[in-house]
Design a protein around this motif. Structure first.
Motif, PDB file in Angstrom:
ATOM      1  N   TYR A  36       0.799  -1.226   0.000  1.00  0.00           N
ATOM      2  CA  TYR A  36       0.000   0.000   0.000  1.00  0.00           C
ATOM      3  C   TYR A  36       0.834   1.280   0.000  1.00  0.00           C
ATOM      4  O   TYR A  36       0.493   2.233  -0.689  1.00  0.00           O
ATOM      5  CB  TYR A  36      -0.988  -0.011   1.162  1.00  0.00           C
ATOM      6  N   ILE A  37       1.918   1.323   0.769  1.00  0.00           N
ATOM      7  CA  ILE A  37       2.835   2.460   0.682  1.00  0.00           C
ATOM      8  C   ILE A  37       4.262   1.940   0.603  1.00  0.00           C
ATOM      9  O   ILE A  37       4.594   0.898   1.170  1.00  0.00           O
ATOM     10  CB  ILE A  37       2.700   3.490   1.836  1.00  0.00           C
ATOM     11  N   SER A  38       5.097   2.674  -0.128  1.00  0.00           N
ATOM     12  CA  SER A  38       6.487   2.266  -0.310  1.00  0.00           C
ATOM     13  C   SER A  38       7.308   3.446  -0.823  1.00  0.00           C
ATOM     14  O   SER A  38       6.760   4.365  -1.420  1.00  0.00           O
ATOM     15  CB  SER A  38       6.567   1.124  -1.326  1.00  0.00           C
ATOM     16  N   GLN A  39       8.602   3.376  -0.621  1.00  0.00           N
ATOM     17  CA  GLN A  39       9.512   4.347  -1.229  1.00  0.00           C
ATOM     18  C   GLN A  39       9.820   3.963  -2.669  1.00  0.00           C
ATOM     19  O   GLN A  39      10.343   4.766  -3.417  1.00  0.00           O
ATOM     20  CB  GLN A  39      10.803   4.453  -0.416  1.00  0.00           C
ATOM     21  N   ASN A  40       9.496   2.733  -3.039  1.00  0.00           N
ATOM     22  CA  ASN A  40       9.731   2.238  -4.394  1.00  0.00           C
ATOM     23  C   ASN A  40       8.383   2.100  -5.101  1.00  0.00           C
ATOM     24  O   ASN A  40       7.602   1.205  -4.778  1.00  0.00           O
ATOM     25  CB  ASN A  40      10.448   0.887  -4.333  1.00  0.00           C
ATOM     26  N   ILE A  41       8.118   2.970  -6.053  1.00  0.00           N
ATOM     27  CA  ILE A  41       6.839   2.976  -6.769  1.00  0.00           C
ATOM     28  C   ILE A  41       6.539   1.626  -7.417  1.00  0.00           C
ATOM     29  O   ILE A  41       5.384   1.210  -7.508  1.00  0.00           O
ATOM     30  CB  ILE A  41       6.825   4.124  -7.810  1.00  0.00           C
ATOM     31  N   TYR A  42       7.565   0.904  -7.812  1.00  0.00           N
ATOM     32  CA  TYR A  42       7.385  -0.369  -8.517  1.00  0.00           C
ATOM     33  C   TYR A  42       7.108  -1.538  -7.567  1.00  0.00           C
ATOM     34  O   TYR A  42       6.804  -2.633  -8.009  1.00  0.00           O
ATOM     35  CB  TYR A  42       8.568  -0.641  -9.429  1.00  0.00           C
ATOM     36  N   GLU A  43       7.192  -1.305  -6.291  1.00  0.00           N
ATOM     37  CA  GLU A  43       6.853  -2.317  -5.291  1.00  0.00           C
ATOM     38  C   GLU A  43       5.347  -2.311  -4.988  1.00  0.00           C
ATOM     39  O   GLU A  43       4.828  -3.263  -4.406  1.00  0.00           O
ATOM     40  CB  GLU A  43       7.637  -2.050  -4.000  1.00  0.00           C
ATOM     41  N   LEU A  44       4.646  -1.259  -5.384  1.00  0.00           N
ATOM     42  CA  LEU A  44       3.236  -1.115  -5.026  1.00  0.00           C
ATOM     43  C   LEU A  44       2.344  -2.196  -5.628  1.00  0.00           C
ATOM     44  O   LEU A  44       1.392  -2.639  -4.992  1.00  0.00           O
ATOM     45  CB  LEU A  44       2.722   0.270  -5.422  1.00  0.00           C
ATOM     46  N   TYR A  45       2.611  -2.580  -6.847  1.00  0.00           N
ATOM     47  CA  TYR A  45       1.774  -3.566  -7.532  1.00  0.00           C
ATOM     48  C   TYR A  45       2.653  -4.653  -8.140  1.00  0.00           C
ATOM     49  O   TYR A  45       3.783  -4.396  -8.515  1.00  0.00           O
ATOM     50  CB  TYR A  45       0.978  -2.918  -8.674  1.00  0.00           C
ATOM     51  N   GLN A  46       2.105  -5.828  -8.291  1.00  0.00           N
ATOM     52  CA  GLN A  46       2.802  -6.908  -8.983  1.00  0.00           C
ATOM     53  C   GLN A  46       2.376  -6.871 -10.447  1.00  0.00           C
ATOM     54  O   GLN A  46       1.837  -7.830 -10.988  1.00  0.00           O
ATOM     55  CB  GLN A  46       2.464  -8.254  -8.339  1.00  0.00           C
ATOM     56  N   ASP A  48       3.082  -4.383 -14.412  1.00  0.00           N
ATOM     57  CA  ASP A  48       4.124  -3.709 -15.172  1.00  0.00           C
ATOM     58  C   ASP A  48       4.368  -2.289 -14.672  1.00  0.00           C
ATOM     59  O   ASP A  48       3.574  -1.717 -13.926  1.00  0.00           O
ATOM     60  CB  ASP A  48       3.797  -3.711 -16.672  1.00  0.00           C
ATOM     61  N   ALA A  49       5.484  -1.726 -15.103  1.00  0.00           N
ATOM     62  CA  ALA A  49       5.918  -0.404 -14.640  1.00  0.00           C
ATOM     63  C   ALA A  49       4.891   0.680 -14.941  1.00  0.00           C
ATOM     64  O   ALA A  49       4.629   1.541 -14.095  1.00  0.00           O
ATOM     65  CB  ALA A  49       7.265  -0.049 -15.270  1.00  0.00           C
ATOM     66  N   GLU A  50       4.290   0.657 -16.120  1.00  0.00           N
ATOM     67  CA  GLU A  50       3.312   1.686 -16.485  1.00  0.00           C
ATOM     68  C   GLU A  50       2.117   1.665 -15.531  1.00  0.00           C
ATOM     69  O   GLU A  50       1.627   2.720 -15.117  1.00  0.00           O
ATOM     70  CB  GLU A  50       2.833   1.512 -17.922  1.00  0.00           C
ATOM     71  N   PHE A  51       1.643   0.482 -15.161  1.00  0.00           N
ATOM     72  CA  PHE A  51       0.529   0.378 -14.224  1.00  0.00           C
ATOM     73  C   PHE A  51       0.912   1.010 -12.888  1.00  0.00           C
ATOM     74  O   PHE A  51       0.132   1.757 -12.292  1.00  0.00           O
ATOM     75  CB  PHE A  51       0.116  -1.086 -14.026  1.00  0.00           C
ATOM     76  N   CYS A  52       2.109   0.724 -12.410  1.00  0.00           N
ATOM     77  CA  CYS A  52       2.586   1.307 -11.150  1.00  0.00           C
ATOM     78  C   CYS A  52       2.630   2.830 -11.223  1.00  0.00           C
ATOM     79  O   CYS A  52       2.237   3.519 -10.285  1.00  0.00           O
ATOM     80  CB  CYS A  52       3.973   0.766 -10.809  1.00  0.00           C
ATOM     81  N   GLU A  53       3.104   3.338 -12.332  1.00  0.00           N
ATOM     82  CA  GLU A  53       3.253   4.787 -12.496  1.00  0.00           C
ATOM     83  C   GLU A  53       1.909   5.513 -12.606  1.00  0.00           C
ATOM     84  O   GLU A  53       1.781   6.647 -12.179  1.00  0.00           O
ATOM     85  CB  GLU A  53       4.120   5.080 -13.719  1.00  0.00           C
ATOM     86  N   THR A  54       0.911   4.863 -13.201  1.00  0.00           N
ATOM     87  CA  THR A  54      -0.372   5.534 -13.405  1.00  0.00           C
ATOM     88  C   THR A  54      -1.375   5.266 -12.280  1.00  0.00           C
ATOM     89  O   THR A  54      -2.432   5.894 -12.243  1.00  0.00           O
ATOM     90  CB  THR A  54      -1.015   5.123 -14.751  1.00  0.00           C
ATOM     91  N   ASN A  55      -1.059   4.369 -11.365  1.00  0.00           N
ATOM     92  CA  ASN A  55      -1.970   4.022 -10.278  1.00  0.00           C
ATOM     93  C   ASN A  55      -1.334   4.214  -8.911  1.00  0.00           C
ATOM     94  O   ASN A  55      -1.516   3.417  -7.989  1.00  0.00           O
ATOM     95  CB  ASN A  55      -2.462   2.584 -10.438  1.00  0.00           C
ATOM     96  N   SER A  56      -0.578   5.307  -8.787  1.00  0.00           N
ATOM     97  CA  SER A  56       0.063   5.636  -7.518  1.00  0.00           C
ATOM     98  C   SER A  56       0.226   7.146  -7.435  1.00  0.00           C
ATOM     99  O   SER A  56       0.084   7.861  -8.425  1.00  0.00           O
ATOM    100  CB  SER A  56       1.427   4.952  -7.418  1.00  0.00           C
ATOM    101  N   GLU A  57       0.526   7.590  -6.243  1.00  0.00           N
ATOM    102  CA  GLU A  57       0.708   9.028  -6.006  1.00  0.00           C
ATOM    103  C   GLU A  57       1.800   9.199  -4.962  1.00  0.00           C
ATOM    104  O   GLU A  57       1.839   8.484  -3.960  1.00  0.00           O
ATOM    105  CB  GLU A  57      -0.604   9.630  -5.503  1.00  0.00           C
ATOM    106  N   GLU A  58       2.696  10.151  -5.200  1.00  0.00           N
ATOM    107  CA  GLU A  58       3.690  10.494  -4.185  1.00  0.00           C
ATOM    108  C   GLU A  58       2.974  11.377  -3.174  1.00  0.00           C
ATOM    109  O   GLU A  58       2.595  12.500  -3.479  1.00  0.00           O
ATOM    110  CB  GLU A  58       4.894  11.207  -4.800  1.00  0.00           C
ATOM    111  N   PHE A  59       2.718  10.870  -1.965  1.00  0.00           N
ATOM    112  CA  PHE A  59       1.933  11.624  -0.994  1.00  0.00           C
ATOM    113  C   PHE A  59       2.781  12.445  -0.050  1.00  0.00           C
ATOM    114  O   PHE A  59       2.284  13.397   0.546  1.00  0.00           O
ATOM    115  CB  PHE A  59       0.953  10.725  -0.227  1.00  0.00           C
TER     116      PHE A  59
END
Length: 98
Positions: A36-46, A48-59
């Motif tokens: 749910y939260i991480s310093q690594n955007i690519y750890e958020l979802y299992q 591809d990278a594009e999905f991680c980038e478009t479905n996350s927010e730096e809070f």
């Protein structure tokens, strides 16, 4: 989504600068297919990278939150944040998902 300059919550007059780290280390921070939260955007979802980038927010600076969540999961994530921060829902803080 509320953004802050640093990863901190306020409890009384004490600034909690280690909130994000404690939340990250909590075993409930990991669901069956995501973190749910991480310093690594690519750890958020299992996924591809594009999905991680478009479905996350730096809070806060350097910390990311997964945003592709059902309201029931959002509620669990928020309640976990209350627990990590030492807050009691409906006493110290309230929220509504609309």
């Amino acid at each position: 989504l509320i953004k802050h300059d640093s990863c901190s919550t306020f409890q009384g007059n004490l600034k909690d600068t280690e909130f994000c780290e404690r939340y990250y280390k909590n075993e409930k921070n990991r669901g069956s297919s995501r973190t749910y939260i991480s310093q690594n955007i690519y750890e958020l979802y299992q996924k591809d990278a594009e999905f991680c980038e478009t479905n996350s927010e730096e809070f806060v600076t350097g910390w990311y939150v997964a945003t592709n969540l059902s309201n029931s999961v959002k509620s669990r994530v928020i309640n976990m944040a209350f627990q990590v921060a030492g807050l009691v829902e409906n006493s110290d803080v309230t929220f509504h998902l609309g």
